[in-house]
Design an enzyme around this catalytic site. Sequence first.
Site, PDB file in Angstrom:
ATOM      1  N   GLU A 267     -39.574 -14.373 -57.285  1.00 42.11           N
ATOM      2  CA  GLU A 267     -39.827 -14.411 -55.838  1.00 42.11           C
ATOM      3  C   GLU A 267     -39.575 -13.028 -55.224  1.00 42.11           C
ATOM      4  O   GLU A 267     -40.356 -12.533 -54.415  1.00 42.11           O
ATOM      5  CB  GLU A 267     -38.908 -15.457 -55.179  1.00 42.11           C
ATOM      6  CG  GLU A 267     -39.280 -15.740 -53.728  1.00 42.11           C
ATOM      7  CD  GLU A 267     -38.629 -17.026 -53.197  1.00 42.11           C
ATOM      8  OE1 GLU A 267     -37.922 -17.709 -53.976  1.00 42.11           O
ATOM      9  OE2 GLU A 267     -38.817 -17.313 -52.006  1.00 42.11           O
ATOM     10  N   TYR A 268     -38.502 -12.372 -55.703  1.00 45.90           N
ATOM     11  CA  TYR A 268     -38.173 -11.028 -55.180  1.00 45.90           C
ATOM     12  C   TYR A 268     -39.315 -10.064 -55.526  1.00 45.90           C
ATOM     13  O   TYR A 268     -39.849  -9.359 -54.669  1.00 45.90           O
ATOM     14  CB  TYR A 268     -36.852 -10.548 -55.797  1.00 45.90           C
ATOM     15  CG  TYR A 268     -36.383  -9.207 -55.292  1.00 45.90           C
ATOM     16  CD1 TYR A 268     -36.771  -8.027 -55.912  1.00 45.90           C
ATOM     17  CD2 TYR A 268     -35.576  -9.106 -54.150  1.00 45.90           C
ATOM     18  CE1 TYR A 268     -36.369  -6.783 -55.434  1.00 45.90           C
ATOM     19  CE2 TYR A 268     -35.158  -7.872 -53.667  1.00 45.90           C
ATOM     20  CZ  TYR A 268     -35.563  -6.710 -54.317  1.00 45.90           C
ATOM     21  OH  TYR A 268     -35.162  -5.489 -53.838  1.00 45.90           O
TER      22      TYR A 268
ATOM     23  N   LEU B 141      -6.782  14.219 -55.047  1.00 48.01           N
ATOM     24  CA  LEU B 141      -5.550  13.428 -55.043  1.00 48.01           C
ATOM     25  C   LEU B 141      -4.514  14.067 -55.969  1.00 48.01           C
ATOM     26  O   LEU B 141      -4.871  14.580 -57.025  1.00 48.01           O
ATOM     27  CB  LEU B 141      -5.839  12.014 -55.563  1.00 48.01           C
ATOM     28  CG  LEU B 141      -6.623  11.096 -54.636  1.00 48.01           C
ATOM     29  CD1 LEU B 141      -7.214   9.948 -55.434  1.00 48.01           C
ATOM     30  CD2 LEU B 141      -5.745  10.578 -53.515  1.00 48.01           C
TER      31      LEU B 141
ATOM     32  N   GLU C  93      -6.005   0.681 -54.831  1.00 40.81           N
ATOM     33  CA  GLU C  93      -7.447   0.741 -55.118  1.00 40.81           C
ATOM     34  C   GLU C  93      -7.666   1.287 -56.532  1.00 40.81           C
ATOM     35  O   GLU C  93      -7.063   2.298 -56.896  1.00 40.81           O
ATOM     36  CB  GLU C  93      -8.147   1.670 -54.113  1.00 40.81           C
ATOM     37  CG  GLU C  93      -7.955   1.281 -52.664  1.00 40.81           C
ATOM     38  CD  GLU C  93      -8.484   2.345 -51.698  1.00 40.81           C
ATOM     39  OE1 GLU C  93      -9.322   3.182 -52.110  1.00 40.81           O
ATOM     40  OE2 GLU C  93      -8.047   2.338 -50.528  1.00 40.81           O
TER      41      GLU C  93
ATOM     42  N   LYS D   4      -9.120   3.426 -59.423  1.00 35.79           N
ATOM     43  CA  LYS D   4      -9.741   4.756 -59.413  1.00 35.79           C
ATOM     44  C   LYS D   4     -10.889   4.741 -60.435  1.00 35.79           C
ATOM     45  O   LYS D   4     -10.680   4.853 -61.632  1.00 35.79           O
ATOM     46  CB  LYS D   4      -8.710   5.823 -59.770  1.00 35.79           C
ATOM     47  CG  LYS D   4      -9.186   7.241 -59.538  1.00 35.79           C
ATOM     48  CD  LYS D   4      -8.037   8.242 -59.672  1.00 35.79           C
ATOM     49  CE  LYS D   4      -8.514   9.660 -59.386  1.00 35.79           C
ATOM     50  NZ  LYS D   4      -9.566  10.106 -60.325  1.00 35.79           N
TER      51      LYS D   4
ATOM     52  N   ARG E  11     -19.439  15.877 -53.910  1.00 39.74           N
ATOM     53  CA  ARG E  11     -18.196  16.475 -53.419  1.00 39.74           C
ATOM     54  C   ARG E  11     -18.261  17.997 -53.468  1.00 39.74           C
ATOM     55  O   ARG E  11     -17.799  18.682 -52.561  1.00 39.74           O
ATOM     56  CB  ARG E  11     -17.029  15.964 -54.272  1.00 39.74           C
ATOM     57  CG  ARG E  11     -15.661  16.432 -53.827  1.00 39.74           C
ATOM     58  CD  ARG E  11     -14.538  15.835 -54.671  1.00 39.74           C
ATOM     59  NE  ARG E  11     -13.274  16.384 -54.233  1.00 39.74           N
ATOM     60  CZ  ARG E  11     -12.874  17.625 -54.513  1.00 39.74           C
ATOM     61  NH1 ARG E  11     -13.655  18.408 -55.251  1.00 39.74           N
ATOM     62  NH2 ARG E  11     -11.722  18.087 -54.064  1.00 39.74           N
TER      63      ARG E  11
ATOM     64  N   GLU F 246     -17.349   6.242 -54.789  1.00 42.27           N
ATOM     65  CA  GLU F 246     -17.567   6.692 -56.171  1.00 42.27           C
ATOM     66  C   GLU F 246     -18.877   6.129 -56.693  1.00 42.27           C
ATOM     67  O   GLU F 246     -19.116   4.914 -56.631  1.00 42.27           O
ATOM     68  CB  GLU F 246     -16.391   6.200 -57.032  1.00 42.27           C
ATOM     69  CG  GLU F 246     -16.103   7.034 -58.238  1.00 42.27           C
ATOM     70  CD  GLU F 246     -15.338   8.320 -57.905  1.00 42.27           C
ATOM     71  OE1 GLU F 246     -14.964   8.516 -56.726  1.00 42.27           O
ATOM     72  OE2 GLU F 246     -15.140   9.144 -58.814  1.00 42.27           O
TER      73      GLU F 246
HETATM   74  C1  LIG Z   1      -7.793   9.617 -50.138  1.00 40.94           C
HETATM   75  C2  LIG Z   1      -8.994  10.410 -50.673  1.00 40.94           C
HETATM   76  C3  LIG Z   1      -8.628  11.871 -50.862  1.00 40.94           C
HETATM   77  C4  LIG Z   1     -10.180  10.273 -49.691  1.00 40.94           C
HETATM   78  N1  LIG Z   1      -9.863  10.821 -48.391  1.00 40.94           N
HETATM   79  C5  LIG Z   1     -10.351  12.026 -47.994  1.00 40.94           C
HETATM   80  O1  LIG Z   1     -11.079  12.689 -48.712  1.00 40.94           O
HETATM   81  C6  LIG Z   1      -9.974  12.515 -46.636  1.00 40.94           C
HETATM   82  C7  LIG Z   1     -10.557  13.667 -46.163  1.00 40.94           C
HETATM   83  C8  LIG Z   1     -10.199  14.161 -44.912  1.00 40.94           C
HETATM   84  C9  LIG Z   1      -9.254  13.489 -44.149  1.00 40.94           C
HETATM   85  O2  LIG Z   1      -8.864  13.937 -42.899  1.00 40.94           O
HETATM   86  C10 LIG Z   1      -8.920  15.302 -42.664  1.00 40.94           C
HETATM   87  C11 LIG Z   1      -9.833  15.754 -41.705  1.00 40.94           C
HETATM   88  C12 LIG Z   1      -9.900  17.136 -41.454  1.00 40.94           C
HETATM   89  C13 LIG Z   1      -9.073  18.025 -42.172  1.00 40.94           C
HETATM   90  C14 LIG Z   1      -8.178  17.531 -43.139  1.00 40.94           C
HETATM   91  C15 LIG Z   1      -8.109  16.161 -43.394  1.00 40.94           C
HETATM   92  C16 LIG Z   1      -8.679  12.323 -44.607  1.00 40.94           C
HETATM   93  C17 LIG Z   1      -9.028  11.831 -45.858  1.00 40.94           C
HETATM   94  C18 LIG Z   1      -9.474   9.797 -51.990  1.00 40.94           C
HETATM   95  C19 LIG Z   1      -9.956  10.612 -53.015  1.00 40.94           C
HETATM   96  C20 LIG Z   1     -10.423  10.014 -54.201  1.00 40.94           C
HETATM   97  C21 LIG Z   1     -10.392   8.619 -54.317  1.00 40.94           C
HETATM   98  C22 LIG Z   1     -10.848   7.891 -55.474  1.00 40.94           C
HETATM   99  N2  LIG Z   1     -11.340   8.532 -56.552  1.00 40.94           N
HETATM  100  N3  LIG Z   1     -10.790   6.559 -55.494  1.00 40.94           N
HETATM  101  C23 LIG Z   1     -10.295   5.879 -54.421  1.00 40.94           C
HETATM  102  N4  LIG Z   1     -10.244   4.525 -54.473  1.00 40.94           N
HETATM  103  N5  LIG Z   1      -9.855   6.497 -53.308  1.00 40.94           N
HETATM  104  C24 LIG Z   1      -9.894   7.853 -53.235  1.00 40.94           C
HETATM  105  N6  LIG Z   1      -9.440   8.446 -52.096  1.00 40.94           N
END
Ligand SMILES: CC(C)(CNC(=O)c1ccc(Oc2ccccc2)cc1)c1ccc2c(N)nc(N)nc2n1
Length: 327
Positions: free
Chosen positions: A36-37, A84, A114, A116, A137, A171
């Site tokens: 159907e899709y 991170l 969460e 990774k 990225r 991701e």
């Molecule tokens: C937490 C963060 C680094 C995302 N967050 C950001 O990138 C981010 C970026 C600017 C932010 O605020 C700013 C704004 C301006 C200047 C500086 C910081 C806040 C968070 C991250 C990175 C990799 C991840 C991964 N592989 N898996 C999961 N599940 N989570 C993840 N989370």
Amino acid sequence: MTKEQAIILINDLRKKLNKWAKEYYVLDNPSVDDTEYDQAIHQLIDLETQFPELITSDSITQKVGGIVSDKFEKYTHKYPMLSLGDIFSWDEFLNFNKQVAKITGTKDNEYTAELKIDGLSISLIYKNNVLQNGVTRGDGKVGESVTTNVKTIKSIPLSIPVKDEIEIRGEVFLSKTEFAKINEERLINGEQLFANPRNAAAGTLRQLDSKIVASRNLDAYLYYYFNETNPINTQFESINQIKQLGLKVNPETKICKSLDEIKAYIEYYTEKRNELDYEIDGIVFKLNDKNLQEEVGYTAKTPKWAIAYKFSAEVKETKLLDIFPTV
Ligand SMILES: CC(C)(CNC(=O)c1ccc(Oc2ccccc2)cc1)c1ccc2c(N)nc(N)nc2n1
């Protein structure tokens, strides 16, 4: 058929197909069978071929790829895509939590847990309901615009029901099943095999021919939501909002309200990771409250309110006989 009739038919088909695609690729819960899709998508392609002026950039027919680029444009992220800090043991987590507690005033911090995913980071920019850009990225400040390829990812919708400019990051990955299929095909074609799902996903997303990208079922789990107009107060709510907008979020995500819950989550997924149909290289813990996140702050490259608890690299069992057959 008149153009007016075609417009009505096309809009009805698009509505049905977007709903069915979300059920199948995002919710993993299809309400119609493939026949159907497929009939509906071919009917829409025929109508758009008859009336090309009715084709829109967010029509689901635009997800099949076919554009060959000669390079990817650079794109400067509005907000940096941070990385991170890594930890490898429970003691290191206790130390991380102690640093956070110095600012929050309590060791009983509420974190989201969460998985990774072992893939590559992507940033999706939606504006006026439509996906405008899909960006890698890169070095965290400048990435590559791989929008044409991102559009072929079946679980990423080309439109969302919100007009604000929204950035959603997550991701892109290949499941273990999909990875095996791709390498089997490469083996038959005498091509070099991909070493692991992460390399295969990265190689695919940076393909210049989007038809090839569409043929490999890339997938994505999103975890970062940023809407300047309507900010959201907690990480867990952000993930719920991503889900509400029709994008895919990882179902194993939880809120941990105590160190015991965090320890239990780590132990559970250290075992369970082999049963998942995607590779993970750790767990990301994030202070859930966004106001506390801002108080705890950042280093130059990473938030100080999040940490990646890494699993020890999977030791592949190698039998001695494989190495020393004469033993
Ligand atoms: C937490 C963060 C680094 C995302 N967050 C950001 O990138 C981010 C970026 C600017 C932010 O605020 C700013 C704004 C301006 C200047 C500086 C910081 C806040 C968070 C991250 C990175 C990799 C991840 C991964 N592989 N898996 C999961 N599940 N989570 C993840 N989370």
